[in-house]
Design a protein around this motif. Sequence first.
Motif, PDB file in Angstrom:
ATOM      1  N   SER A  14      -0.116  35.013 -40.307  1.00 53.49           N
ATOM      2  CA  SER A  14      -1.984  34.793 -41.111  1.00 53.49           C
ATOM      3  C   SER A  14      -0.654  35.579 -42.460  1.00 53.49           C
ATOM      4  CB  SER A  14      -2.870  35.842 -40.850  1.00 53.49           C
ATOM      5  OG  SER A  14      -3.548  36.108 -41.347  1.00 53.49           O
ATOM      6  N   ARG A  23     -14.798  39.204 -45.352  1.00 57.31           N
ATOM      7  CA  ARG A  23     -13.819  38.549 -44.546  1.00 57.31           C
ATOM      8  C   ARG A  23     -12.476  38.391 -45.627  1.00 57.31           C
ATOM      9  NH1 ARG A  23     -13.978  34.051 -42.013  1.00 57.31           N
ATOM     10  NH2 ARG A  23     -14.000  31.765 -42.944  1.00 57.31           N
ATOM     11  N   THR A  25      -9.443  35.171 -45.492  1.00 58.66           N
ATOM     12  CA  THR A  25      -8.425  34.185 -45.867  1.00 58.66           C
ATOM     13  C   THR A  25      -6.968  34.695 -44.775  1.00 58.66           C
ATOM     14  OG1 THR A  25      -8.630  34.208 -47.456  1.00 58.66           O
ATOM     15  CG2 THR A  25     -10.953  32.703 -46.141  1.00 58.66           C
ATOM     16  N   SER A  26      -6.608  32.909 -45.548  1.00 58.71           N
ATOM     17  CA  SER A  26      -5.092  33.416 -45.317  1.00 58.71           C
ATOM     18  C   SER A  26      -4.521  31.426 -45.632  1.00 58.71           C
ATOM     19  CB  SER A  26      -4.549  32.645 -43.756  1.00 58.71           C
ATOM     20  OG  SER A  26      -3.279  32.317 -43.847  1.00 58.71           O
ATOM     21  N   HIS A  28      -2.255  28.426 -46.336  1.00 59.13           N
ATOM     22  CA  HIS A  28      -1.437  27.848 -45.262  1.00 59.13           C
ATOM     23  C   HIS A  28       0.073  27.851 -45.336  1.00 59.13           C
ATOM     24  CE1 HIS A  28      -1.121  25.046 -48.739  1.00 59.13           C
ATOM     25  NE2 HIS A  28      -0.582  24.456 -48.105  1.00 59.13           N
ATOM     26  N   ILE A  70      -6.782  26.971 -38.010  1.00 59.23           N
ATOM     27  CA  ILE A  70      -6.951  27.745 -38.437  1.00 59.23           C
ATOM     28  C   ILE A  70      -7.720  28.380 -37.398  1.00 59.23           C
ATOM     29  CG2 ILE A  70      -9.263  29.178 -39.642  1.00 59.23           C
ATOM     30  CD1 ILE A  70      -6.517  28.394 -41.288  1.00 59.23           C
ATOM     31  N   THR A  72     -11.004  31.564 -36.912  1.00 60.94           N
ATOM     32  CA  THR A  72     -11.062  32.693 -36.984  1.00 60.94           C
ATOM     33  C   THR A  72     -11.737  33.971 -36.227  1.00 60.94           C
ATOM     34  OG1 THR A  72     -12.002  31.412 -38.828  1.00 60.94           O
ATOM     35  CG2 THR A  72     -13.188  33.616 -38.711  1.00 60.94           C
ATOM     36  N   TYR A  90     -14.692  38.643 -40.219  1.00 63.05           N
ATOM     37  CA  TYR A  90     -14.222  38.060 -40.081  1.00 63.05           C
ATOM     38  C   TYR A  90     -12.621  37.490 -40.229  1.00 63.05           C
ATOM     39  CZ  TYR A  90     -18.652  36.242 -39.332  1.00 63.05           C
ATOM     40  OH  TYR A  90     -20.120  36.076 -39.201  1.00 63.05           O
ATOM     41  N   LYS A  91     -10.932  37.399 -39.473  1.00 65.92           N
ATOM     42  CA  LYS A  91     -10.552  37.225 -39.986  1.00 65.92           C
ATOM     43  C   LYS A  91      -9.636  36.272 -39.326  1.00 65.92           C
ATOM     44  CE  LYS A  91      -8.901  42.339 -39.221  1.00 65.92           C
ATOM     45  NZ  LYS A  91      -8.329  43.380 -38.994  1.00 65.92           N
ATOM     46  N   ASP A  92      -8.905  34.997 -40.409  1.00 69.48           N
ATOM     47  CA  ASP A  92      -8.078  33.676 -40.252  1.00 69.48           C
ATOM     48  C   ASP A  92      -7.194  34.317 -39.255  1.00 69.48           C
ATOM     49  OD1 ASP A  92     -10.585  32.704 -40.642  1.00 69.48           O
ATOM     50  OD2 ASP A  92     -10.357  31.648 -42.705  1.00 69.48           O
ATOM     51  N   TYR A  93      -6.770  33.277 -38.908  1.00 74.83           N
ATOM     52  CA  TYR A  93      -5.432  33.291 -38.690  1.00 74.83           C
ATOM     53  C   TYR A  93      -4.493  31.753 -38.400  1.00 74.83           C
ATOM     54  CZ  TYR A  93      -6.123  37.848 -37.231  1.00 74.83           C
ATOM     55  OH  TYR A  93      -6.159  39.565 -36.419  1.00 74.83           O
TER      56      TYR A  93
END
Length: 232
Positions: A14, A23, A25-26, A28, A70, A72, A90-93
């Motif tokens: 991430s 929130r 995000t990451s 790409h 992705i 989440t 919410y965490k994006d990986y």
Amino acid sequence: MRTLTIKLAAPLQSYGNEATFSRRTSYHYPSKSAVLGMIAAALGYRRDDPRILQLNRLIIAVRIDQPGRILTDFQTIQYDQKHNKRSLSYKDYLQDAVFITAISGDDQQIMTIENALHHPKFQLFLGRRVNVPAGPLHTQVFENSDPVSVLKTYPWQAAKWYQRRVHQDYYSAELITDANLVKSHFTSFVKDNIGSFDENHRWHVYRSVASIRVKLLNKSYQNTEHDIMANI
């Protein structure tokens, strides 16, 4: 000038961009600050070490050999136990991603960094502390080459199962680099140069990047198409 390649692979990665507490995000692909942060950890630099800012001078390029999917993660965080106050996060990986990062700098500096990555002073992680690399890092040093030249010819490093899914002789990989290394009309600004890693006041600086495509040989591809009437 020497160039060092680093293969970044893990079940989860991430690379946070602008985010709020609820929130996260990451990018790409690995941000420059994330790669330099990993190098700083390997070298034993603490967050307030002034030598961290000198790492911004390293030239960097990243090739996406296997894009991540992705994921989440939803979390409930209790930040005030006495009053039972909670917050949602919410965490994006990125799942199952593979990246090849190439960095260039002073010859001795590159050799010092490579040695540190294999004998790190602090734990290495890919973006967040929970994202540890999938085993020892694979690195290679190239003489008299810049990051883009190296990544244009460096063999494709995607997992074999992913390579077999690409039914073509060549794979078109995205390469993101410092804008001054390539001639491209598609440039943008990203906020991932290090300003400070201090936990009380963490901030970043913009840099100009360019994105190009490079063709990589797919050694796992087997062309089974044939004309059964050809020899009649």
